[in-house]
Design a protein around this motif. Structure first.
Motif, PDB file in Angstrom:
ATOM      1  N   PHE A  37       3.612  -3.616 -41.315  1.00 47.33           N
ATOM      2  CA  PHE A  37       3.640  -3.047 -42.659  1.00 47.33           C
ATOM      3  C   PHE A  37       2.700  -1.851 -42.729  1.00 47.33           C
ATOM      4  O   PHE A  37       1.798  -1.681 -41.895  1.00 47.33           O
ATOM      5  N   MET A  38       2.929  -1.025 -43.720  1.00 45.77           N
ATOM      6  CA  MET A  38       2.056   0.122 -43.950  1.00 45.77           C
ATOM      7  C   MET A  38       2.065   0.436 -45.438  1.00 45.77           C
ATOM      8  O   MET A  38       3.132   0.621 -46.037  1.00 45.77           O
ATOM      9  N   ARG A  39       0.892   0.441 -46.040  1.00 42.98           N
ATOM     10  CA  ARG A  39       0.792   0.926 -47.413  1.00 42.98           C
ATOM     11  C   ARG A  39       1.062   2.428 -47.402  1.00 42.98           C
ATOM     12  O   ARG A  39       0.640   3.141 -46.491  1.00 42.98           O
ATOM     13  N   SER A  40       1.756   2.903 -48.414  1.00 42.91           N
ATOM     14  CA  SER A  40       2.049   4.334 -48.489  1.00 42.91           C
ATOM     15  C   SER A  40       1.903   4.787 -49.938  1.00 42.91           C
ATOM     16  O   SER A  40       1.487   4.020 -50.802  1.00 42.91           O
ATOM     17  N   GLY A  41       2.236   6.037 -50.206  1.00 40.89           N
ATOM     18  CA  GLY A  41       2.146   6.533 -51.570  1.00 40.89           C
ATOM     19  C   GLY A  41       0.725   6.783 -52.024  1.00 40.89           C
ATOM     20  O   GLY A  41      -0.221   6.792 -51.229  1.00 40.89           O
ATOM     21  N   ASP A  48       3.093   0.885 -52.988  1.00 38.98           N
ATOM     22  CA  ASP A  48       4.223   1.124 -52.094  1.00 38.98           C
ATOM     23  C   ASP A  48       3.903   0.566 -50.715  1.00 38.98           C
ATOM     24  O   ASP A  48       2.842   0.855 -50.150  1.00 38.98           O
ATOM     25  N   THR A  49       4.832  -0.208 -50.165  1.00 34.28           N
ATOM     26  CA  THR A  49       4.645  -0.792 -48.836  1.00 34.28           C
ATOM     27  C   THR A  49       5.907  -0.607 -48.011  1.00 34.28           C
ATOM     28  O   THR A  49       7.009  -0.817 -48.510  1.00 34.28           O
ATOM     29  N   MET A  50       5.720  -0.202 -46.753  1.00 33.92           N
ATOM     30  CA  MET A  50       6.833  -0.052 -45.826  1.00 33.92           C
ATOM     31  C   MET A  50       6.756  -1.159 -44.776  1.00 33.92           C
ATOM     32  O   MET A  50       5.679  -1.475 -44.279  1.00 33.92           O
ATOM     33  N   PHE A  51       7.906  -1.755 -44.458  1.00 33.58           N
ATOM     34  CA  PHE A  51       7.991  -2.806 -43.448  1.00 33.58           C
ATOM     35  C   PHE A  51       9.012  -2.397 -42.393  1.00 33.58           C
ATOM     36  O   PHE A  51      10.061  -1.853 -42.724  1.00 33.58           O
ATOM     37  N   ASP A  66       8.793  -2.127 -52.231  1.00 42.83           N
ATOM     38  CA  ASP A  66       8.860  -2.498 -50.816  1.00 42.83           C
ATOM     39  C   ASP A  66      10.017  -1.756 -50.162  1.00 42.83           C
ATOM     40  O   ASP A  66      11.170  -1.868 -50.617  1.00 42.83           O
ATOM     41  N   ALA A  67       9.736  -1.013 -49.114  1.00 40.80           N
ATOM     42  CA  ALA A  67      10.776  -0.285 -48.380  1.00 40.80           C
ATOM     43  C   ALA A  67      10.898  -0.873 -46.976  1.00 40.80           C
ATOM     44  O   ALA A  67       9.951  -0.818 -46.194  1.00 40.80           O
ATOM     45  N   HIS A  68      12.048  -1.467 -46.675  1.00 43.80           N
ATOM     46  CA  HIS A  68      12.305  -1.995 -45.333  1.00 43.80           C
ATOM     47  C   HIS A  68      12.984  -0.894 -44.521  1.00 43.80           C
ATOM     48  O   HIS A  68      14.034  -0.371 -44.922  1.00 43.80           O
TER      49      HIS A  68
END
Length: 666
Positions: free
Chosen positions: A46-50, A64-67, A165-167
């Motif tokens: 995962f990576m926090r973004s934004g 915002d979190t990317m997985f 959440d963005a996968h």
């Protein structure tokens, strides 16, 4: 001279609202540490973004979190397969031949992937392609089914915090279509930053171009990692200019406009700041030039709207205005912005936040403005934010002993690496949590074993780890030792720990989340190390991971919470203290057990939000009911359980509460 003084005044105001350099650095370092620990040896990273990852803490900003799966990699050409073991890695090939700049199709050349990916595929042009819309829906259903689709993200509310959440998928290689960006990096960012960005590749988020031929199947190339690294490389004036542009958008440009009618977004503001810095439009980005920097970015934005072209910072051929800002909408937006432009820098008076900073100087031209960050925030104020920040990024939830061992091994490796002071203190708290988890997991593993020596060793190790965790953790972490003593039937030892904890929690300088008497706190622990402040003056709620049994009396609540996709119970520290005290005294002195129950009852019935926040009232009433039921006060217990049902179900214990009501037989 007046403009420079106004700039300095706005700079100070922005530091108070957005953060001083020290605050912003601490937020980023703590987020980096959390990500580093959680991503070690994980199948899904995962990576926090934004804006949250960039260092902003605005009240209305979401998280915002990317997985992405680590066993799938995107490549740009077949020659890149040589860097992977194709028997272990599922490779995905980009096909950008039919997509607009900045977008691509993702093709599975070997037709090998995990079940979720294969279920998201469709046949096209004789090959198997991953559909972005299908993948988005699949990950929503499997992850948070109550969320809604918002762009490439699954969005919803977690407690009081909005999440996106963005996968996605990851590529280790820099996109060929962004090669021109490398050639532009002469003065900004510095070479080591640019090289780090290129070395880390990019991501692909599940959304297609609205005007593309394959909108439901395309994926957008995401530079989220590159963007936060660029924001990290800004000096503080540049960062506050970015913040000023965000405020300008929210409080002036989009003020009073419905969400569906908003044409400009925060990403346009960030892109304008990136371009302004890289083009070296302003030679010196410093506090006295803050408003000049804002004006440069605003004029660039105005130019883009006039031309109808907003070039993506990494792929300029990707015009971010293409699908929304054209025709009548473009003309109308330009007129509004040009009307603001004609007002000059006075247009910022339309922002309620910025107005006060400017008026101070206009009303008092001789006002001296001090921009030294050490005068802008007190030690206690900084500590409040630091501790809340650590807790907000504190999410190591595991009931697996092997994962605990991996975490501890990672901690061991990190101890010898160069860490900032904020990363060290964050690592200490993470370590305390890992030790607590490991201690209870070990105990539960050997509870029913017949080998006395193993039980003895496990108990000794568990107790040692909990005491070590208390040395690294907060005042409230001592209660995990009390829970362990209660669990192992050592009630007097548990009460001894509870009594010590009670004394510390009663100190007038105690910091509990954001509540603290700043003067008394500074008098008591000012100037001391954060480790000392942790142990002496800071408390938090008790977190019980639902897959670990801490005390059997709360197992129904943990199971109910787990069934409703909650990973942990959160219990207010004084509620847990009186609960444990009442439980222990039941085996020693029933009078004192009732006294502890009375204290708990007063706390739950009469607290006005000072100790028990609205989110924790469900479990607080529940625990009171459990104690009352055990003491034989069945009518009182029934009332407490019904009160628990009436609260916001943050801990998701409704099933357990309902079951307890049925078991009362009243």
């Amino acid at each position: 001279m007046a403009l420079q003084k106004m700039s300095e005044s706005v700079y100070v105001g922005m530091c108070h609202a957005i953060g001083t350099p020290q605050q912003v650095t601490s937020r980023r370092d703590i987020a980096d540490m959390s990500e580093l620990l959680r991503n070690k040896n994980e199948l899904v990273r995962f990576m926090r973004s934004g804006s949250h990852r960039e260092g902003f803490r605005l009240h209305d900003s979401d998280v915002d979190t990317m997985f992405w799966p680590t066993n799938h990699r995107v490549i740009w050409e077949f020659s890149q397969t040589e860097f992977y073991n194709i028997h272990r890695q599922r490779l995905i090939l980009c096909d950008s031949s039919e997509s607009p700049p900045g977008f691509t199709l993702l093709w599975l050349p070997l037709e090998r992937a995990c079940r979720v990916v294969l279920s998201s595929c469709l046949r096209m042009n004789g090959g198997l392609y991953i559909s972005s819309s299908k993948y988005r829906e699949m990950t929503r259903t499997l992850g948070r089914p109550d969320s809604i689709v918002h762009g490439p993200c699954n969005s919803g509310l977690h407690g009081t915090i909005e999440y996106d959440d963005a996968h996605c998928f990851v590529s280790d290689f820099w996109p060929p279509s962004a090669a021109s960006w490398i050639d532009r990096c002469h003065s900004w960012p510095l070479a080591h930053v640019a090289n780090d960005i290129i070395r880390n590749g990019c991501h692909f988020v599940a959304i297609g171009h609205k005007l593309g031929n394959h909108e439901d199947s395309e994926w957008r190339i995401s530079f989220s990692r590159a963007e936060y690294k660029l924001v990290y490389s800004m000096n503080h004036t540049q960062f506050l200019t970015y913040g000023l542009m965000k405020l300008f958008l929210k409080e002036i440009i989009n003020n009073g406009i419905r969400d569906e009618d908003k044409l400009l977004c925060s990403y346009h503001m960030k892109t304008a700041v990136f371009w302004a810095i890289q083009q070296n439009t302003l030679p010196h980005w410093c506090p006295k030039n803050l408003l000049a920097g804002f004006w440069v970015c605003f004029k660039l934005l105005l130019k883009w709207v006039y031309e109808g072209i907003s070039p993506n910072f990494f792929i300029p051929e990707n015009n971010m205005f293409l699908s929304k800002i054209h025709g009548q909408a473009q003309t109308s937006l330009f007129r509004r912005l040009y009307g603001l432009y004609e007002k000059g820098i006075a247009l910022l008076l339309h922002s309620p936040f910025i107005r006060s900073s400017i008026i101070d100087v206009l009303c008092n031209p001789r006002l001296t403005v001090c921009t030294d960050e050490h005068t802008l925030i007190s030690e206690a104020e900084f500590d409040v934010e630091l501790f809340v920040e650590i807790l907000s990024n504190h999410s190591l939830n595991t009931s697996d002993l092997q994962r605990c061992m991996k975490f501890l091994h990672t901690v061991e490796q990190l101890i010898g690496s160069p860490l900032s002071q904020y990363q060290v203190v964050s690592l200490q708290k993470h370590t305390a949590t890992i030790l607590q988890c490991t201690a209870f997991i070990l105990h539960n593993m050997y509870t029913n074993t017949c080998v006395n020596k193993q039980v003895y060793i496990a108990k000794k190790m568990s107790c040692h780890m909990l005491k070590l965790g208390a040395r690294f953790g907060f005042v409230s972490d001592m209660l995990y030792i009390a829970m362990y003593h209660y669990k192992t039937l050592r009630y007097r030892e548990a009460l001894s720990v509870i009594e010590m904890t009670k004394v510390k929690l009663a100190q007038p300088y105690l910091m509990y989340w954001g509540h603290v008497d700043r003067e008394r706190y500074t008098e008591a622990v000012g100037g001391q190390s954060w480790s000392t402040k942790f142990r002496q003056a800071v408390a938090r709620d008790i977190k019980l991971i639902n897959k670990i049994c801490y005390i059997s009396e709360l197992l129904p609540e943990q199971q109910s919470s787990l069934q409703n996709r909650r990973s942990a119970l959160f219990i207010q520290v004084l509620v847990m203290l009186h609960f444990l005290e009442s439980l222990c005294y039941r085996h020693i002195d029933t009078t004192l057990s009732q006294a502890a129950l009375d204290e708990l009852q007063v706390l739950v019935h009469h607290d006005q939000g000072l100790y028990i926040g609205n989110l924790y009232r469900d479990i607080s009433w529940e625990i009171l009911g459990i104690c009352q039921q055990m003491a034989g006060h069945l009518q009182a217990a029934l009332y407490s359980y019904h009160q628990s049902l009436r609260q916001k179900q943050f801990n998701k214990i409704l099933t357990a509460t309902t079951q307890r009501i049925h078991e009362l037989h009243i």
